[in-house]
Design an enzyme around this catalytic site. Structure first.
Site, PDB file in Angstrom:
ATOM      1  N   ARG A  86       0.971  -1.283  -0.022  1.00 58.30           N
ATOM      2  CA  ARG A  86      -0.021  -0.137  -0.158  1.00 58.30           C
ATOM      3  C   ARG A  86       0.777   1.148   0.015  1.00 58.30           C
ATOM      4  O   ARG A  86       1.986   1.151   0.616  1.00 58.30           O
ATOM      5  CB  ARG A  86      -0.953   0.035   1.276  1.00 58.30           C
ATOM      6  N   TYR A 214      -1.688  -3.852  -6.618  1.00 58.39           N
ATOM      7  CA  TYR A 214      -1.507  -4.465  -5.437  1.00 58.39           C
ATOM      8  C   TYR A 214      -2.449  -4.312  -4.348  1.00 58.39           C
ATOM      9  O   TYR A 214      -2.618  -3.185  -3.868  1.00 58.39           O
ATOM     10  CB  TYR A 214      -0.134  -4.170  -5.129  1.00 58.39           C
ATOM     11  N   GLY A 215      -2.848  -5.563  -3.587  1.00 57.00           N
ATOM     12  CA  GLY A 215      -3.416  -5.511  -2.622  1.00 57.00           C
ATOM     13  C   GLY A 215      -4.523  -4.541  -2.052  1.00 57.00           C
ATOM     14  O   GLY A 215      -5.403  -4.168  -3.031  1.00 57.00           O
ATOM     15  N   GLY A 216      -4.311  -3.675  -0.983  1.00 58.66           N
ATOM     16  CA  GLY A 216      -5.505  -2.874  -0.631  1.00 58.66           C
ATOM     17  C   GLY A 216      -5.382  -1.590  -1.417  1.00 58.66           C
ATOM     18  O   GLY A 216      -6.538  -1.125  -1.310  1.00 58.66           O
ATOM     19  N   LYS A 223      -9.665  -2.461   1.873  1.00 61.63           N
ATOM     20  CA  LYS A 223      -9.364  -1.050   2.743  1.00 61.63           C
ATOM     21  C   LYS A 223     -10.172  -0.186   2.338  1.00 61.63           C
ATOM     22  O   LYS A 223     -10.802   0.651   3.326  1.00 61.63           O
ATOM     23  CB  LYS A 223      -7.885  -0.854   2.999  1.00 61.63           C
ATOM     24  N   HIS A 243     -10.246  -2.588  11.893  1.00 57.97           N
ATOM     25  CA  HIS A 243      -9.052  -3.280  11.448  1.00 57.97           C
ATOM     26  C   HIS A 243      -8.897  -4.300  12.388  1.00 57.97           C
ATOM     27  O   HIS A 243      -7.857  -4.164  13.149  1.00 57.97           O
ATOM     28  CB  HIS A 243      -7.941  -2.166  11.172  1.00 57.97           C
ATOM     29  N   SER A 265      -0.986  -3.172  10.330  1.00 58.19           N
ATOM     30  CA  SER A 265      -0.478  -4.318   9.256  1.00 58.19           C
ATOM     31  C   SER A 265       0.783  -5.035   9.535  1.00 58.19           C
ATOM     32  O   SER A 265       1.652  -4.230  10.152  1.00 58.19           O
ATOM     33  CB  SER A 265      -0.491  -3.262   7.751  1.00 58.19           C
ATOM     34  N   CYS A 267       1.187  -7.092  11.896  1.00 53.54           N
ATOM     35  CA  CYS A 267       1.634  -7.165  13.320  1.00 53.54           C
ATOM     36  C   CYS A 267       0.872  -8.274  13.971  1.00 53.54           C
ATOM     37  O   CYS A 267       0.926  -8.445  15.144  1.00 53.54           O
ATOM     38  CB  CYS A 267       1.301  -5.738  13.914  1.00 53.54           C
ATOM     39  N   LYS A 269      -2.245 -10.239  13.156  1.00 52.89           N
ATOM     40  CA  LYS A 269      -3.531 -10.595  13.160  1.00 52.89           C
ATOM     41  C   LYS A 269      -3.987 -11.828  12.588  1.00 52.89           C
ATOM     42  O   LYS A 269      -4.738 -12.800  13.227  1.00 52.89           O
ATOM     43  CB  LYS A 269      -4.755  -9.416  12.510  1.00 52.89           C
ATOM     44  N   ASN A 271      -2.137 -14.441  12.066  1.00 50.96           N
ATOM     45  CA  ASN A 271      -1.391 -15.496  12.997  1.00 50.96           C
ATOM     46  C   ASN A 271      -2.443 -15.845  14.135  1.00 50.96           C
ATOM     47  O   ASN A 271      -2.439 -16.994  14.590  1.00 50.96           O
ATOM     48  CB  ASN A 271       0.047 -15.197  13.297  1.00 50.96           C
ATOM     49  N   ASP A 292      -8.805  -9.903   9.481  1.00 54.39           N
ATOM     50  CA  ASP A 292      -8.320  -8.443   9.099  1.00 54.39           C
ATOM     51  C   ASP A 292      -9.429  -7.323   9.429  1.00 54.39           C
ATOM     52  O   ASP A 292      -8.993  -6.348   9.766  1.00 54.39           O
ATOM     53  CB  ASP A 292      -7.893  -8.549   7.519  1.00 54.39           C
ATOM     54  N   ARG A 383       2.392 -12.042  -0.406  1.00 50.24           N
ATOM     55  CA  ARG A 383       1.314 -12.629   0.276  1.00 50.24           C
ATOM     56  C   ARG A 383       0.723 -13.916  -0.474  1.00 50.24           C
ATOM     57  O   ARG A 383       0.884 -14.256  -1.562  1.00 50.24           O
ATOM     58  CB  ARG A 383       0.371 -11.543   0.332  1.00 50.24           C
ATOM     59  N   TYR A 507       2.928 -16.613  18.594  1.00 50.56           N
ATOM     60  CA  TYR A 507       2.272 -17.732  17.716  1.00 50.56           C
ATOM     61  C   TYR A 507       1.342 -18.510  18.670  1.00 50.56           C
ATOM     62  O   TYR A 507       0.638 -17.810  19.530  1.00 50.56           O
ATOM     63  CB  TYR A 507       3.097 -18.398  16.919  1.00 50.56           C
TER      64      TYR A 507
HETATM   65  P1  GTP Z   1      -1.901  -7.448   7.553  1.00 49.09           P
HETATM   66  O1  GTP Z   1      -2.607  -8.591   6.747  1.00 49.09           O
HETATM   67  O2  GTP Z   1      -0.926  -6.587   6.984  1.00 49.09           O
HETATM   68  O3  GTP Z   1      -2.923  -6.557   8.322  1.00 49.09           O
HETATM   69  O4  GTP Z   1      -0.958  -8.378   8.831  1.00 49.09           O
HETATM   70  P2  GTP Z   1      -1.436  -9.014  10.065  1.00 49.09           P
HETATM   71  O5  GTP Z   1      -1.497  -8.194  11.121  1.00 49.09           O
HETATM   72  O6  GTP Z   1      -2.436 -10.198   9.842  1.00 49.09           O
HETATM   73  O7  GTP Z   1      -0.011  -9.938  10.559  1.00 49.09           O
HETATM   74  P3  GTP Z   1       0.160 -11.566  10.226  1.00 49.09           P
HETATM   75  O8  GTP Z   1      -0.276 -12.351  11.172  1.00 49.09           O
HETATM   76  O9  GTP Z   1       0.378 -11.717   8.828  1.00 49.09           O
HETATM   77  O10 GTP Z   1       1.713 -11.308  10.771  1.00 49.09           O
HETATM   78  C1  GTP Z   1       2.870 -10.337  10.220  1.00 49.09           C
HETATM   79  C2  GTP Z   1       4.291 -10.979  10.368  1.00 49.09           C
HETATM   80  O11 GTP Z   1       4.198 -10.982  11.741  1.00 49.09           O
HETATM   81  C3  GTP Z   1       4.324 -12.106   9.710  1.00 49.09           C
HETATM   82  O12 GTP Z   1       5.785 -12.362   9.497  1.00 49.09           O
HETATM   83  C4  GTP Z   1       4.353 -13.239  10.958  1.00 49.09           C
HETATM   84  O13 GTP Z   1       5.299 -14.489  11.077  1.00 49.09           O
HETATM   85  C5  GTP Z   1       4.757 -12.268  12.342  1.00 49.09           C
HETATM   86  N1  GTP Z   1       4.272 -12.520  13.393  1.00 49.09           N
HETATM   87  C6  GTP Z   1       2.807 -12.965  13.809  1.00 49.09           C
HETATM   88  N2  GTP Z   1       2.404 -13.147  15.119  1.00 49.09           N
HETATM   89  C7  GTP Z   1       3.639 -13.086  15.606  1.00 49.09           C
HETATM   90  C8  GTP Z   1       3.870 -13.551  17.099  1.00 49.09           C
HETATM   91  O14 GTP Z   1       3.239 -13.682  17.899  1.00 49.09           O
HETATM   92  N3  GTP Z   1       5.258 -13.274  17.157  1.00 49.09           N
HETATM   93  C9  GTP Z   1       6.293 -13.075  16.546  1.00 49.09           C
HETATM   94  N4  GTP Z   1       7.442 -12.783  16.786  1.00 49.09           N
HETATM   95  N5  GTP Z   1       6.053 -12.590  15.011  1.00 49.09           N
HETATM   96  C10 GTP Z   1       4.605 -12.698  14.723  1.00 49.09           C
HETATM   97  C1  SPV Z   2      -2.884  -4.229   5.384  1.00 54.02           C
HETATM   98  O1  SPV Z   2      -1.951  -3.695   5.007  1.00 54.02           O
HETATM   99  O2  SPV Z   2      -3.167  -4.151   6.570  1.00 54.02           O
HETATM  100  C2  SPV Z   2      -3.295  -5.263   4.724  1.00 54.02           C
HETATM  101  C3  SPV Z   2      -2.787  -5.720   3.471  1.00 54.02           C
HETATM  102  O3  SPV Z   2      -4.245  -6.290   5.120  1.00 54.02           O
HETATM  103  S1  SPV Z   2      -3.639  -4.966   2.217  1.00 54.02           S
HETATM  104  O4  SPV Z   2      -4.783  -5.522   1.729  1.00 54.02           O
HETATM  105  O5  SPV Z   2      -2.445  -4.687   0.948  1.00 54.02           O
HETATM  106  O6  SPV Z   2      -3.871  -3.437   2.630  1.00 54.02           O
HETATM  107 MN    MN Z   3      -4.594  -5.490   7.292  1.00 59.42          MN
END
Ligand code: GTP
Ligand code: SPV
Ligand code: MN
Length: 605
Positions: A86, A214-216, A223, A243, A265, A267, A269, A271, A292, A383, A507
Site C-alpha cells: 500500500r 497491489y493488495g489494498g 481497505k 481493522h 498491518s 503485526c 492478526k 496469525n 483482518d 502474500r 504464535y
Molecule cells: P496484515 O495482513 O498486513 O494486516 O497483517 P497481520 O496483522 O495479519 O499480520 P500477520 O499475522 O500476517 O503477521 C505479520 C508478520 O508477523 C509475519 O511475518 C508473522 O510471522 C509475524 N508474527 C505474527 N504473529 C507473531 C507473534 O506472535 N510473534 C512474532 N514474533 N511474530 C509474529
Molecule cells: C494491510 O496492510 O493491513 C493488509 C494488506 O491487510 S492490504 O490489503 O494490502 O492492505
Molecule cells: Mn490488514
C-alpha cells in the site's frame, strides 16, 4: 460521477430487458465512456468464468502455474516491482471540508481530486477488458452485509476478489435495481507511482484507484470500502468498521468466547486468528471468524455482534510455516494465489521463514535466479490469497448472519520496548484511550521506512475515512449503547531484551494470554493495579510447558514509569494535532494517566 468526455457508446448488459438503465448500468456505461475498454465483461463468479480467467492469465504471464501436484489450482503472480505494498502517501480522503478528513489523512477536495485524476482514467482501458465485479461484503444472508461493485482492468484483481469476497451473481441478486452499492473504479493505469492515486469519497460513497495492481490499493472491497468508506458509514449509522481479526476461544467446557483484535498491518492478526493453541491438551482452542476486518453492530441482545466482511485471507507469507501457522499451511496447498513469493525448482512457492535457508536454485520474487546478493528471495510483503473456508480453524459460526458476540477487544502492536506482554484497561473509556494511544513499529505492508515507531490509533491510522478525533468520539459513544461492552486489553508479542532478542515466543503460545483475558472476563484471574492498567501477576498466567525463565516473564510484564512518562509526552503531542476536536474524555484519561505515573514515581520503593 459525471465524466464529461464523450467516448464510444458501449451499451451495458441490460439486466431487466427494458430500456431504462439501473444505477449500476448507468455507472458502468459512464465508466466505459471514460476509460474506453475494448470489451466489457460482467463477472458472475462461476467456476467456468474463473477457469477462463486463469487460462487468459497463464497465456499473458499474469499467472505462473505452480506445481499442480502439490499446489493444485494455485498460481503465482509477480506484481510490478514498484507496486508491492500500500502507498499511504498516495491515498486520499476527499471530503468537502478538510477538517472532516482530519490531520492524520491526506486530503483533496472532491472536485479537485476528480479533475486531477480523471485524465488518468481517460482511455486507460484502451485495448483492455473492463471487468464489472459485483461483490457482497459479509455473509450473503446477513442484514449487516453490503454490496460493492468494482470496475477493473486487472484479471488478477478479479481472481483475488473472487477469493476475498462473495463475488458475482449473488451480489447482483442482492442488489437488484437498487442504487445501494459502493462503486469503485480501478485501473492499473501505467503503474507509475507518479500517476498513482487511491481516492475515497466518503460523502458520496465512491472509490477511485488508478496506477496500482497491489493488495489494498487495488482490491477495492478491502481497505477502501470495508474500512475507509465503511468507517464513515458506521459512524453515520451507529456501528463500527474496524481493522480487527475475530476469533473464538473455546474453553474445556466447550464454551466459546469471541474476541476481536486490532493490530497494525503485518503485526500478527492473521496469525493470532488462525493459531493452533499451545494449550490444546488442556481444552483451549482457537476458532477463526476473520483475520483482518470486523463490522460490528449492537445486536438485539445488547451485545456487540461482529461479522467478517471478507471471505478469504490476504496474508503475509514471510514467517509463515508449519510451526507458526500450521492451519494456513494446510489451507494454502490448493486453490490459492501467491503474490511476490519466490519459487523453487519444483514450482512450489517459497519465502523466508518457510523452511531452512534459501537455495541457489530459487527464482526470486522478481523472476530472477536468486543469489544471496539479491536480498530476500520473497518480497517482505509477499502474500498468499486463500479462501477462508479452507482453514481447518474456520469457526462453525463464521457466516452467522447476526455475527458473533464480542466479549473482548485487544489492541496491540510491535513495541521493542515500553508495552508489557498484556494489560487490561480499567473500563470502557480508559479502553478507548488505550486504543487511541496505540503505537507500533512500521512494517513492509506499506511503502516507506520499516521499524519506525508511529502512533496508530486502533490500528486505523491508514484506514479511518474521517477525522480521527470524531472517530474517538464515536468509540466513546458506542460503549454505553451496549449491555456488555467488550473488556479492553492491550498486548505486545514483540518486546525485546537488552540483547535485542524477542522475549516472548509468540504464535500458538499467545493462547496463554488469551486464556488470562478469558479468566479476567470471568472474574477468575489476578492482576496488579499499575498506572497503565491491570497487569497479570506471574501466578495468574498459565506457563506450564513454556521454556521462558521467570526473569524473562518479569521483564515481559514490567511497567517502567520513565518509559511511560515518555510515552505520555509522545501521545500528548499526537493528540494536540486534533485541537479542540479531541474529545474531553481522551484529554481526561491522558491527565489521569499522568497523575497515576506521578504518584508511583513519588512512592518510596
Ligand atoms: P496484515 O495482513 O498486513 O494486516 O497483517 P497481520 O496483522 O495479519 O499480520 P500477520 O499475522 O500476517 O503477521 C505479520 C508478520 O508477523 C509475519 O511475518 C508473522 O510471522 C509475524 N508474527 C505474527 N504473529 C507473531 C507473534 O506472535 N510473534 C512474532 N514474533 N511474530 C509474529
Ligand atoms: C494491510 O496492510 O493491513 C493488509 C494488506 O491487510 S492490504 O490489503 O494490502 O492492505
Ligand atoms: Mn490488514
Amino acid at each position: 460521477m459525471s465524466p464529461k468526455d464523450p467516448g464510444p457508446a458501449i451499451s451495458p448488459r441490460k439486466c431487466h430487458g427494458g430500456s431504462v438503465s439501473t444505477p449500476l448500468e448507468s455507472w458502468v456505461e459512464e465508466s466505459a465512456r471514460l476509460t474506453k475498454p475494448a470489451k466489457i465483461v460482467w463477472c458472475d463468479g462461476s467456476q467456468a468464468e474463473a477457469d477462463r480467467l486463469v487460462d487468459d492469465m497463464l497465456r499473458d504471464g499474469t499467472f505462473i502455474q505452480l506445481n499442480q501436484k502439490t499446489f493444485p489450482n494455485s498460481y503465482l503472480h509477480r506484481s510490478n516491482p514498484n507496486d508491492v505494498a500500500r502507498t499511504e502517501h498516495l491515498t486520499f480522503i476527499c471530503t468537502r471540508k478538510k477538517e472532516d478528513a482530519g490531520p492524520t489523512n491526506n486530503w483533496m477536495a472532491p472536485e479537485e481530486a476528480k479533475d486531477k485524476v480523471r485524465p488518468l482514467f481517460d482511455g486507460a482501458m484502451k485495448g483492455r477488458t473492463m471487468y464489472v465485479v459485483p461483490y457482497i461484503l459479509g455473509p450473503a444472508t446477513s442484514p449487516y452485509s453490503k454490496v460493492g461493485v468494482e470496475i477493473t482492468d486487472s484479471a488478477y484483481v478479479v481472481a483475488s476478489m473472487r477469493v476475498m469476497s462473495r463475488m458475482g451473481k449473488a451480489a447482483l441478486d442482492r442488489l437488484g435495481s437498487s442504487s445501494d452499492f459502493v462503486p469503485g473504479l480501478h485501473s492499473l493505469g501505467d503503474l507509475d507511482p507518479e500517476r498513482r492515486f487511491i481516492l475515497q469519497f466518503p460523502e458520496e460513497k465512491l472509490i477511485w484507484s488508478v496506477g496500482s495492481g497491489y493488495g489494498g490499493n487495488a482490491l477495492l472491497g478491502k481497505k477502501c470500502f470495508a474500512l475507509r468508506i465503511a468507517s464513515w458509514m458506521a459512524r453515520e449509522q451507529g456501528w463500527m468498521a474496524e481493522h480487527m481479526l475475530i476469533l473464538g476461544l473455546e474453553d474445556p467446557t466447550g464454551k466459546v468466547t469471541y474476541m476481536a483484535a486490532a493490530f497494525p498491518s503485518a503485526c500478527g492478526k492473521t496469525n493470532l486468528a488462525m493459531m493452533v493453541s499451545a494449550l490444546e491438551s488442556q481444552g483451549y482452542r482457537v476458532w477463526t471468524v476473520g483475520d483482518d476486518i470486523a463490522w460490528m453492530h449492537v445486536g438485539s441482545d445488547g451485545m456487540l455482534r461482529a461479522i467478517n466482511p471478507e471471505s478469504g485471507f490476504f496474508g503475509v507469507a514471510p514467517g509463515t510455516n508449519g510451526k507458526t501457522n500450521p492451519n494456513v499451511i494446510k489451507a494454502l496447498h490448493h486453490d490459492s494465489i501467491f503474490t511476490n513469493v519466490a519459487m523453487t525448482e519444483s514450482g512450489e512457492p517459497w519465502w523466508e521463514g518457510l523452511d531452512g535457508d534459501p537455495q541457489e536454485s530459487l527464482v526470486n520474487w522478481k523472476g530472477e535466479k536468486w543469489t544471496s546478493s539479491k536480498g530476500p528471495a520473497a518480497h517482505p510483503n509477499s502474500r498468499y490469497t486463500v479462501p477462508a473456508k479452507q482453514s481447518p480453524s474456520i469457526s462453525a459460526h463464521w457466516e452467522d448472519p447476526e455475527g458473533v458476540p464480542i466479549s473482548a477487544f485487544i489492541f496491540g502492536g510491535r513495541r521493542a520496548r515500553v508495552a508489557p506482554l498484556v494489560y487490561e484497561a480499567r473500563n470502557w473509556q480508559h479502553g478507548v484511550f488505550v486504543g487511541a494511544m496505540m503505537a507500533s513499529e512500521t512494517t513492509a505492508a506499506a511503502t516507506g521506512a520499516v521499524g519506525v515507531t508511529r502512533r496508530d490509533p486502533m490500528a486505523m491510522l491508514p484506514f479511518c475515512g474521517y477525522n480521527m478525533a470524531d472517530y474517538f468520539r464515536h468509540w466513546l459513544d458506542m460503549g454505553p449503547k451496549l449491555k456488555h461492552p467488550p473488556r479492553v486489553f492491550h498486548v505486545n508479542w514483540f518486546r525485546k531484551g537488552p540483547d535485542g532478542k524477542l522475549l516472548w515466543p509468540g504464535y500458538g503460545e499467545n493462547v496463554r494470554v488469551l486464556k488470562w483475558m478469558l479468566e479476567r472476563i470471568e472474574g477468575r484471574a489476578d492482576a496488579n493495579d499499575t498506572p497503565i492498567g491491570y497487569v497479570p501477576t506471574r501466578a495468574s498466567l498459565t506457563l506450564e510447558g513454556l521454556s521462558v525463565s521467570p526473569g524473562t516473564i518479569e521483564e515481559l510484564l514490567h511497567v517502567d514509569s520513565n518509559d511511560w512518562a515518555e510515552e505520555l509526552d509522545a501521545t500528548g503531542k499526537f493528540f494536540e494535532k486534533f485541537g479542540k476536536r479531541l474529545p474531553a474524555e481522551i484529554r481526561a484519561e491522558h491527565n489521569a494517566l499522568a497523575e497515576r505515573l506521578q504518584r508511583v514515581s513519588l512512592t518510596p520503593k
